[in-house]
Design a protein around this motif. Structure first.
Motif, PDB file in Angstrom:
ATOM      1  N   PHE A   1       0.842  -1.199   0.000  1.00  0.00           N
ATOM      2  CA  PHE A   1       0.000   0.000   0.000  1.00  0.00           C
ATOM      3  C   PHE A   1       0.877   1.249   0.000  1.00  0.00           C
ATOM      4  CE2 PHE A   1      -2.620  -3.286   1.740  1.00  0.00           C
ATOM      5  CZ  PHE A   1      -3.921  -2.984   1.377  1.00  0.00           C
ATOM      6  N   THR A   2       0.487   2.233  -0.813  1.00  0.00           N
ATOM      7  CA  THR A   2       1.186   3.514  -0.799  1.00  0.00           C
ATOM      8  C   THR A   2       0.226   4.589  -1.278  1.00  0.00           C
ATOM      9  OG1 THR A   2       3.237   4.639  -1.442  1.00  0.00           O
ATOM     10  CG2 THR A   2       2.131   3.326  -3.150  1.00  0.00           C
ATOM     11  N   ARG A   3       0.727   5.811  -1.426  1.00  0.00           N
ATOM     12  CA  ARG A   3      -0.111   6.897  -1.932  1.00  0.00           C
ATOM     13  C   ARG A   3       0.776   7.956  -2.569  1.00  0.00           C
ATOM     14  NH1 ARG A   3      -0.069  11.311   2.053  1.00  0.00           N
ATOM     15  NH2 ARG A   3      -1.365  12.399   0.536  1.00  0.00           N
ATOM     16  N   SER A   4       0.186   8.684  -3.534  1.00  0.00           N
ATOM     17  CA  SER A   4       0.904   9.790  -4.169  1.00  0.00           C
ATOM     18  C   SER A   4      -0.007  10.972  -4.431  1.00  0.00           C
ATOM     19  CB  SER A   4       1.528   9.326  -5.495  1.00  0.00           C
ATOM     20  OG  SER A   4       0.532   8.892  -6.405  1.00  0.00           O
ATOM     21  N   SER A   5      -1.282  10.829  -4.099  1.00  0.00           N
ATOM     22  CA  SER A   5      -2.262  11.884  -4.339  1.00  0.00           C
ATOM     23  C   SER A   5      -2.446  12.731  -3.081  1.00  0.00           C
ATOM     24  CB  SER A   5      -3.608  11.262  -4.726  1.00  0.00           C
ATOM     25  OG  SER A   5      -4.635  12.235  -4.741  1.00  0.00           O
ATOM     26  N   PRO A   6      -2.808  14.012  -3.233  1.00  0.00           N
ATOM     27  CA  PRO A   6      -3.120  14.826  -2.049  1.00  0.00           C
ATOM     28  C   PRO A   6      -4.438  14.434  -1.399  1.00  0.00           C
ATOM     29  CG  PRO A   6      -3.518  16.084  -4.062  1.00  0.00           C
ATOM     30  CD  PRO A   6      -2.849  14.809  -4.478  1.00  0.00           C
ATOM     31  N   THR A   7      -5.230  13.610  -2.081  1.00  0.00           N
ATOM     32  CA  THR A   7      -6.492  13.144  -1.521  1.00  0.00           C
ATOM     33  C   THR A   7      -6.297  11.757  -0.902  1.00  0.00           C
ATOM     34  OG1 THR A   7      -7.194  12.076  -3.587  1.00  0.00           O
ATOM     35  CG2 THR A   7      -7.723  14.404  -3.320  1.00  0.00           C
TER      36      THR A   7
ATOM     37  N   LEU B   1      -6.439   8.703  -1.547  1.00  0.00           N
ATOM     38  CA  LEU B   1      -6.433   7.741  -2.636  1.00  0.00           C
ATOM     39  C   LEU B   1      -5.231   6.822  -2.475  1.00  0.00           C
ATOM     40  CD1 LEU B   1      -7.526   6.722  -5.374  1.00  0.00           C
ATOM     41  CD2 LEU B   1      -6.044   8.424  -6.473  1.00  0.00           C
ATOM     42  N   LEU B   2      -5.486   5.555  -2.225  1.00  0.00           N
ATOM     43  CA  LEU B   2      -4.424   4.582  -2.016  1.00  0.00           C
ATOM     44  C   LEU B   2      -4.137   3.828  -3.305  1.00  0.00           C
ATOM     45  CD1 LEU B   2      -5.450   3.029   1.422  1.00  0.00           C
ATOM     46  CD2 LEU B   2      -4.134   5.107   0.939  1.00  0.00           C
ATOM     47  N   GLU B   3      -2.868   3.474  -3.489  1.00  0.00           N
ATOM     48  CA  GLU B   3      -2.423   2.688  -4.635  1.00  0.00           C
ATOM     49  C   GLU B   3      -1.901   1.361  -4.103  1.00  0.00           C
ATOM     50  OE1 GLU B   3       0.082   5.281  -7.230  1.00  0.00           O
ATOM     51  OE2 GLU B   3      -0.558   6.818  -5.806  1.00  0.00           O
ATOM     52  N   ILE B   4      -2.487   0.280  -4.583  1.00  0.00           N
ATOM     53  CA  ILE B   4      -2.269  -1.043  -3.999  1.00  0.00           C
ATOM     54  C   ILE B   4      -1.691  -1.972  -5.057  1.00  0.00           C
ATOM     55  CG2 ILE B   4      -3.375  -2.945  -2.782  1.00  0.00           C
ATOM     56  CD1 ILE B   4      -5.705  -0.751  -2.253  1.00  0.00           C
ATOM     57  N   SER B   5      -0.538  -2.542  -4.760  1.00  0.00           N
ATOM     58  CA  SER B   5       0.164  -3.433  -5.681  1.00  0.00           C
ATOM     59  C   SER B   5       0.362  -4.798  -5.038  1.00  0.00           C
ATOM     60  CB  SER B   5       1.527  -2.837  -6.052  1.00  0.00           C
ATOM     61  OG  SER B   5       1.397  -1.531  -6.578  1.00  0.00           O
ATOM     62  N   GLY B   6       0.911  -5.717  -5.818  1.00  0.00           N
ATOM     63  CA  GLY B   6       1.199  -7.036  -5.295  1.00  0.00           C
ATOM     64  C   GLY B   6       2.200  -6.983  -4.162  1.00  0.00           C
ATOM     65  N   PRO B   7       2.260  -7.996  -3.321  1.00  0.00           N
ATOM     66  CA  PRO B   7       3.202  -8.012  -2.189  1.00  0.00           C
ATOM     67  C   PRO B   7       4.634  -7.810  -2.668  1.00  0.00           C
ATOM     68  CG  PRO B   7       1.660  -9.843  -2.049  1.00  0.00           C
ATOM     69  CD  PRO B   7       1.459  -9.231  -3.399  1.00  0.00           C
ATOM     70  N   GLY B   8       5.316  -6.868  -2.046  1.00  0.00           N
ATOM     71  CA  GLY B   8       6.712  -6.624  -2.370  1.00  0.00           C
ATOM     72  C   GLY B   8       6.949  -5.793  -3.608  1.00  0.00           C
TER      73      GLY B   8
END
Length: 331
Positions: A233-239, A241-248
Protein backbone atom coordinates in the motif's frame (compact mmCIF):
# COMPACT_ATOMS: atom_id res chain seq x y z
CA UNK A 1 10.60 32.52 -8.95
CA UNK A 2 14.26 31.83 -8.39
CA UNK A 3 15.77 28.44 -7.78
CA UNK A 4 16.26 27.20 -4.26
CA UNK A 5 19.77 25.79 -3.92
CA UNK A 6 20.20 22.07 -4.45
CA UNK A 7 21.52 20.88 -1.10
CA UNK A 8 23.72 17.79 -1.51
CA UNK A 9 23.29 14.74 0.70
CA UNK A 10 25.19 14.48 3.95
CA UNK A 11 28.25 12.23 4.30
CA UNK A 12 29.48 13.10 0.79
CA UNK A 13 32.63 11.02 1.21
CA UNK A 14 30.61 7.90 0.36
CA UNK A 15 29.48 9.22 -3.03
CA UNK A 16 30.57 7.65 -6.30
CA UNK A 17 30.21 8.90 -9.85
CA UNK A 18 26.54 8.47 -10.83
CA UNK A 19 25.62 6.12 -13.68
CA UNK A 20 21.83 6.37 -13.48
CA UNK A 21 19.25 9.01 -12.59
CA UNK A 22 15.85 7.75 -11.39
CA UNK A 23 13.12 10.34 -11.18
CA UNK A 24 9.47 10.40 -10.29
CA UNK A 25 7.23 12.46 -12.59
CA UNK A 26 4.23 14.17 -10.98
CA UNK A 27 5.31 16.65 -8.34
CA UNK A 28 8.96 15.95 -9.15
CA UNK A 29 10.04 16.24 -12.79
CA UNK A 30 6.80 17.70 -14.15
CA UNK A 31 5.50 21.16 -13.39
CA UNK A 32 2.07 21.33 -11.79
CA UNK A 33 0.56 21.89 -15.25
CA UNK A 34 1.97 18.44 -16.23
CA UNK A 35 4.56 19.82 -18.65
CA UNK A 36 8.31 19.29 -18.88
CA UNK A 37 10.24 22.54 -18.97
CA UNK A 38 12.81 23.32 -21.64
CA UNK A 39 15.45 23.47 -18.92
CA UNK A 40 14.59 19.97 -17.72
CA UNK A 41 14.50 18.58 -21.27
CA UNK A 42 17.99 19.98 -21.85
CA UNK A 43 19.29 18.59 -18.55
CA UNK A 44 17.95 15.09 -19.27
CA UNK A 45 19.50 15.09 -22.74
CA UNK A 46 22.82 16.32 -21.34
CA UNK A 47 22.86 13.56 -18.73
CA UNK A 48 22.27 10.88 -21.36
CA UNK A 49 24.96 12.42 -23.56
CA UNK A 50 27.36 12.26 -20.62
CA UNK A 51 26.69 8.53 -20.26
CA UNK A 52 24.26 8.74 -17.32
CA UNK A 53 21.12 6.69 -17.97
CA UNK A 54 17.74 8.18 -17.04
CA UNK A 55 14.79 6.15 -15.80
CA UNK A 56 11.36 7.64 -15.26
CA UNK A 57 9.86 5.83 -12.26
CA UNK A 58 6.22 6.73 -11.73
CA UNK A 59 2.86 5.66 -10.42
CA UNK A 60 1.34 6.54 -13.78
CA UNK A 61 0.05 3.82 -16.10
CA UNK A 62 1.71 3.26 -19.48
CA UNK A 63 -1.02 5.13 -21.35
CA UNK A 64 -0.19 8.36 -19.47
CA UNK A 65 3.48 8.44 -20.46
CA UNK A 66 3.09 10.59 -23.57
CA UNK A 67 4.29 13.65 -21.69
CA UNK A 68 7.82 12.21 -21.41
CA UNK A 69 7.94 9.70 -24.25
CA UNK A 70 10.16 11.98 -26.35
CA UNK A 71 12.63 12.58 -23.54
CA UNK A 72 13.90 9.08 -22.77
CA UNK A 73 16.95 8.07 -24.74
CA UNK A 74 19.05 4.93 -25.13
CA UNK A 75 17.17 2.06 -23.47
CA UNK A 76 13.74 3.67 -23.90
CA UNK A 77 12.35 2.04 -20.77
CA UNK A 78 10.26 3.52 -17.97
CA UNK A 79 8.92 2.02 -14.75
CA UNK A 80 5.18 2.57 -14.30
CA UNK A 81 2.37 1.76 -11.85
CA UNK A 82 4.72 2.03 -8.85
CA UNK A 83 6.95 -0.73 -10.17
CA UNK A 84 4.25 -3.11 -11.40
CA UNK A 85 5.01 -2.49 -15.08
CA UNK A 86 8.03 -1.76 -17.25
CA UNK A 87 7.18 -0.04 -20.53
CA UNK A 88 9.13 0.64 -23.69
CA UNK A 89 8.58 4.25 -24.69
CA UNK A 90 10.43 3.67 -27.95
CA UNK A 91 7.67 1.20 -28.89
CA UNK A 92 4.68 3.38 -28.16
CA UNK A 93 4.53 2.65 -24.46
CA UNK A 94 4.25 -1.10 -24.90
CA UNK A 95 4.27 -2.96 -21.59
CA UNK A 96 7.16 -5.41 -21.58
CA UNK A 97 7.15 -6.64 -17.97
CA UNK A 98 4.41 -7.01 -15.36
CA UNK A 99 4.38 -7.78 -11.63
CA UNK A 100 0.64 -8.33 -11.15
CA UNK A 101 -1.66 -8.09 -8.18
CA UNK A 102 -3.38 -11.46 -8.09
CA UNK A 103 -7.12 -11.17 -8.60
CA UNK A 104 -8.03 -13.17 -5.49
CA UNK A 105 -5.70 -11.05 -3.38
CA UNK A 106 -7.27 -7.87 -4.74
CA UNK A 107 -10.71 -9.21 -3.80
CA UNK A 108 -9.48 -9.91 -0.26
CA UNK A 109 -8.15 -6.34 -0.02
CA UNK A 110 -11.48 -4.94 -1.20
CA UNK A 111 -13.33 -6.94 1.43
CA UNK A 112 -10.93 -5.87 4.17
CA UNK A 113 -11.08 -2.16 3.32
CA UNK A 114 -14.84 -2.16 2.94
CA UNK A 115 -15.03 -3.42 6.51
CA UNK A 116 -12.38 -1.13 7.95
CA UNK A 117 -13.35 2.05 6.08
CA UNK A 118 -17.01 2.10 4.98
CA UNK A 119 -17.50 4.44 2.04
CA UNK A 120 -14.33 3.34 0.25
CA UNK A 121 -14.70 3.05 -3.52
CA UNK A 122 -12.37 1.21 -5.86
CA UNK A 123 -10.84 1.28 -9.32
CA UNK A 124 -9.00 -1.58 -11.01
CA UNK A 125 -6.02 -0.76 -13.23
CA UNK A 126 -5.26 -3.54 -15.69
CA UNK A 127 -2.70 -3.64 -18.46
CA UNK A 128 -5.52 -2.79 -20.88
CA UNK A 129 -6.95 0.18 -18.98
CA UNK A 130 -8.81 1.27 -15.87
CA UNK A 131 -12.29 0.25 -14.67
CA UNK A 132 -14.04 1.61 -11.61
CA UNK A 133 -17.02 1.65 -9.29
CA UNK A 134 -19.89 4.13 -9.74
CA UNK A 135 -18.87 6.03 -6.58
CA UNK A 136 -15.22 6.39 -7.61
CA UNK A 137 -14.21 10.01 -8.38
CA UNK A 138 -14.44 10.55 -12.17
CA UNK A 139 -11.05 12.21 -12.55
CA UNK A 140 -8.68 11.41 -15.43
CA UNK A 141 -10.50 8.18 -16.19
CA UNK A 142 -10.72 6.29 -19.46
CA UNK A 143 -14.02 7.14 -21.19
CA UNK A 144 -14.25 3.48 -22.31
CA UNK A 145 -13.95 2.11 -18.78
CA UNK A 146 -16.38 -0.42 -17.40
CA UNK A 147 -18.31 0.88 -14.39
CA UNK A 148 -19.30 -1.84 -11.93
CA UNK A 149 -18.78 -3.02 -8.35
CA UNK A 150 -15.19 -4.02 -7.64
CA UNK A 151 -16.24 -7.63 -7.12
CA UNK A 152 -17.43 -7.76 -10.74
CA UNK A 153 -14.37 -5.91 -12.03
CA UNK A 154 -12.23 -8.56 -10.34
CA UNK A 155 -14.34 -11.55 -11.37
CA UNK A 156 -12.51 -14.44 -13.00
CA UNK A 157 -14.35 -14.01 -16.29
CA UNK A 158 -14.26 -10.21 -16.37
CA UNK A 159 -11.75 -9.83 -19.23
CA UNK A 160 -13.86 -12.08 -21.47
CA UNK A 161 -16.78 -9.65 -21.11
CA UNK A 162 -14.83 -6.67 -22.44
CA UNK A 163 -15.81 -5.29 -25.82
CA UNK A 164 -15.93 -1.78 -27.28
CA UNK A 165 -19.64 -1.34 -26.55
CA UNK A 166 -20.83 -3.75 -23.86
CA UNK A 167 -24.43 -2.54 -24.01
CA UNK A 168 -26.87 -5.12 -22.72
CA UNK A 169 -24.73 -5.98 -19.70
CA UNK A 170 -27.02 -4.32 -17.18
CA UNK A 171 -24.62 -5.01 -14.33
CA UNK A 172 -22.06 -2.75 -16.02
CA UNK A 173 -23.91 0.47 -15.37
CA UNK A 174 -22.84 3.66 -13.66
CA UNK A 175 -23.98 7.25 -13.31
CA UNK A 176 -22.90 7.94 -16.91
CA UNK A 177 -24.83 5.05 -18.44
CA UNK A 178 -23.45 1.83 -19.90
CA UNK A 179 -19.76 1.24 -19.43
CA UNK A 180 -18.97 1.89 -23.08
CA UNK A 181 -20.44 5.36 -22.75
CA UNK A 182 -18.99 6.46 -19.43
CA UNK A 183 -17.49 9.90 -19.62
CA UNK A 184 -14.80 11.77 -17.75
CA UNK A 185 -11.92 14.11 -18.47
CA UNK A 186 -8.96 12.56 -20.23
CA UNK A 187 -5.36 13.06 -19.23
CA UNK A 188 -4.31 16.53 -20.45
CA UNK A 189 -0.79 15.43 -21.31
CA UNK A 190 -1.79 13.36 -24.32
CA UNK A 191 -1.94 9.70 -23.26
CA UNK A 192 -0.35 7.14 -25.55
CA UNK A 193 -1.81 3.79 -26.48
CA UNK A 194 0.37 0.77 -25.66
CA UNK A 195 1.32 -0.86 -28.95
CA UNK A 196 -0.55 -4.13 -29.07
CA UNK A 197 -2.11 -6.53 -26.53
CA UNK A 198 1.12 -7.93 -25.11
CA UNK A 199 -0.90 -9.28 -22.16
CA UNK A 200 -4.26 -10.45 -23.56
CA UNK A 201 -5.34 -11.69 -20.12
CA UNK A 202 -5.01 -8.09 -18.85
CA UNK A 203 -3.61 -8.79 -15.38
CA UNK A 204 -4.33 -6.37 -12.55
CA UNK A 205 -1.36 -4.09 -11.99
CA UNK A 206 -2.88 -1.76 -9.41
CA UNK A 207 -5.96 -1.50 -7.23
CA UNK A 208 -7.00 2.04 -6.27
CA UNK A 209 -9.02 2.81 -3.14
CA UNK A 210 -10.58 6.22 -2.48
CA UNK A 211 -12.25 7.52 0.64
CA UNK A 212 -14.22 10.80 0.56
CA UNK A 213 -13.58 11.84 4.17
CA UNK A 214 -10.51 10.24 5.74
CA UNK A 215 -7.17 12.00 6.10
CA UNK A 216 -4.84 10.63 3.38
CA UNK A 217 -2.08 9.52 5.75
CA UNK A 218 -4.54 8.11 8.25
CA UNK A 219 -6.20 6.10 5.45
CA UNK A 220 -2.82 4.71 4.42
CA UNK A 221 -1.99 3.70 7.98
CA UNK A 222 -5.40 2.08 8.43
CA UNK A 223 -5.06 0.12 5.20
CA UNK A 224 -1.57 -1.12 6.02
CA UNK A 225 -2.74 -2.19 9.48
CA UNK A 226 -5.82 -3.90 8.07
CA UNK A 227 -4.42 -5.62 4.98
CA UNK A 228 -0.69 -4.98 4.83
CA UNK A 229 -0.01 -8.70 4.90
CA UNK A 230 -1.91 -9.10 1.63
CA UNK A 231 -0.47 -6.40 -0.62
CA UNK A 232 1.73 -3.29 -0.86
CA UNK A 233 0.00 0.00 0.00
CA UNK A 234 1.19 3.51 -0.80
CA UNK A 235 -0.11 6.90 -1.93
CA UNK A 236 0.90 9.79 -4.17
CA UNK A 237 -2.26 11.88 -4.34
CA UNK A 238 -3.12 14.83 -2.05
CA UNK A 239 -6.49 13.14 -1.52
CA UNK A 240 -7.30 9.93 0.34
CA UNK A 241 -6.43 7.74 -2.64
CA UNK A 242 -4.42 4.58 -2.02
CA UNK A 243 -2.42 2.69 -4.64
CA UNK A 244 -2.27 -1.04 -4.00
CA UNK A 245 0.16 -3.43 -5.68
CA UNK A 246 1.20 -7.04 -5.30
CA UNK A 247 3.20 -8.01 -2.19
CA UNK A 248 6.71 -6.62 -2.37
CA UNK A 249 6.06 -4.63 -5.55
CA UNK A 250 7.53 -1.13 -5.41
CA UNK A 251 9.41 1.42 -7.44
CA UNK A 252 12.55 0.38 -5.59
CA UNK A 253 12.27 -3.32 -6.37
CA UNK A 254 11.77 -2.88 -10.09
CA UNK A 255 14.43 -0.19 -10.34
CA UNK A 256 16.85 -2.50 -8.51
CA UNK A 257 16.23 -5.24 -11.09
CA UNK A 258 16.73 -2.84 -13.99
CA UNK A 259 19.97 -1.60 -12.43
CA UNK A 260 21.25 -5.12 -11.73
CA UNK A 261 20.72 -6.01 -15.39
CA UNK A 262 23.03 -3.12 -16.24
CA UNK A 263 25.61 -3.82 -13.57
CA UNK A 264 24.70 -0.60 -11.76
CA UNK A 265 24.91 -0.55 -7.96
CA UNK A 266 22.60 1.46 -5.66
CA UNK A 267 25.58 3.73 -4.86
CA UNK A 268 25.68 4.74 -8.54
CA UNK A 269 22.03 5.87 -8.59
CA UNK A 270 20.70 9.38 -7.94
CA UNK A 271 16.96 9.43 -7.23
CA UNK A 272 14.33 12.17 -6.94
CA UNK A 273 10.84 12.12 -5.46
CA UNK A 274 8.16 13.93 -3.52
CA UNK A 275 5.52 11.52 -2.16
CA UNK A 276 5.26 8.36 -0.01
CA UNK A 277 5.30 6.07 -3.06
CA UNK A 278 8.87 7.31 -3.70
CA UNK A 279 10.28 6.57 -0.25
CA UNK A 280 11.51 3.02 -0.87
CA UNK A 281 13.27 4.11 -4.06
CA UNK A 282 14.82 7.11 -2.35
CA UNK A 283 16.17 5.06 0.55
CA UNK A 284 17.48 2.37 -1.83
CA UNK A 285 19.42 4.78 -4.01
CA UNK A 286 22.92 5.80 -2.98
CA UNK A 287 22.02 9.48 -3.38
CA UNK A 288 18.50 10.86 -3.05
CA UNK A 289 16.86 14.25 -3.26
CA UNK A 290 13.52 15.41 -1.92
CA UNK A 291 11.78 18.21 -3.76
CA UNK A 292 11.06 21.40 -1.83
CA UNK A 293 7.35 20.54 -2.18
CA UNK A 294 7.82 16.99 -0.85
CA UNK A 295 5.69 15.19 1.74
CA UNK A 296 7.18 15.40 5.27
CA UNK A 297 7.93 11.66 5.27
CA UNK A 298 9.96 12.07 2.07
CA UNK A 299 11.91 14.96 3.58
CA UNK A 300 12.72 12.71 6.54
CA UNK A 301 13.79 9.82 4.30
CA UNK A 302 16.26 11.73 2.14
CA UNK A 303 19.49 13.56 2.86
CA UNK A 304 19.51 15.81 -0.20
CA UNK A 305 17.19 18.73 -0.95
CA UNK A 306 16.47 20.57 -4.16
CA UNK A 307 14.08 23.17 -5.52
CA UNK A 308 10.41 22.43 -6.14
CA UNK A 309 9.08 20.75 -9.25
CA UNK A 310 7.87 24.11 -10.56
CA UNK A 311 11.38 25.52 -10.11
CA UNK A 312 13.06 22.65 -12.00
CA UNK A 313 14.67 21.08 -8.95
CA UNK A 314 15.66 17.91 -10.83
CA UNK A 315 17.35 19.91 -13.56
CA UNK A 316 19.23 21.99 -10.98
CA UNK A 317 20.83 18.87 -9.50
CA UNK A 318 21.62 17.31 -12.88
CA UNK A 319 23.31 20.53 -14.01
CA UNK A 320 25.44 20.60 -10.87
CA UNK A 321 26.37 16.92 -11.26
CA UNK A 322 27.45 17.49 -14.85
CA UNK A 323 29.53 20.51 -13.85
CA UNK A 324 31.07 19.24 -10.63
CA UNK A 325 29.97 15.66 -9.99
CA UNK A 326 28.59 14.58 -6.62
CA UNK A 327 30.55 15.81 -3.61
CA UNK A 328 33.25 13.28 -2.80
CA UNK A 329 32.90 11.22 -5.99
CA UNK A 330 36.27 12.26 -7.37
CA UNK A 331 34.98 13.94 -10.51
Amino acid sequence: MTDAPATPPRAPGTAVAPRLIATDLDGTLLHDDKTVSDRTIAALAAAEQAGIEVFFVTGRPARWMGVVSDHVHGHGLAICANGAAVVDLHRGGRIVEVSPLERTVALAVVEALRGAAPGTSFAVERTGGIHYEPQYPPLLLDPAAVVAPAEKLLAEDFVSTLCPHPAGHDEYQGPDGPSGGATGPVDPTGPIDPAGPAFPEQPVIKLLAHHPELDPDAFLTLARTTAGDLASFTRSSPTALLEISGPGVSKAGTLARCCAERGISPQEVVAFGDMPNDIEMLTWAGTSYAMANAHPDVLSATTGRTASNNDDGVAAVIERILRHGLPGCGR
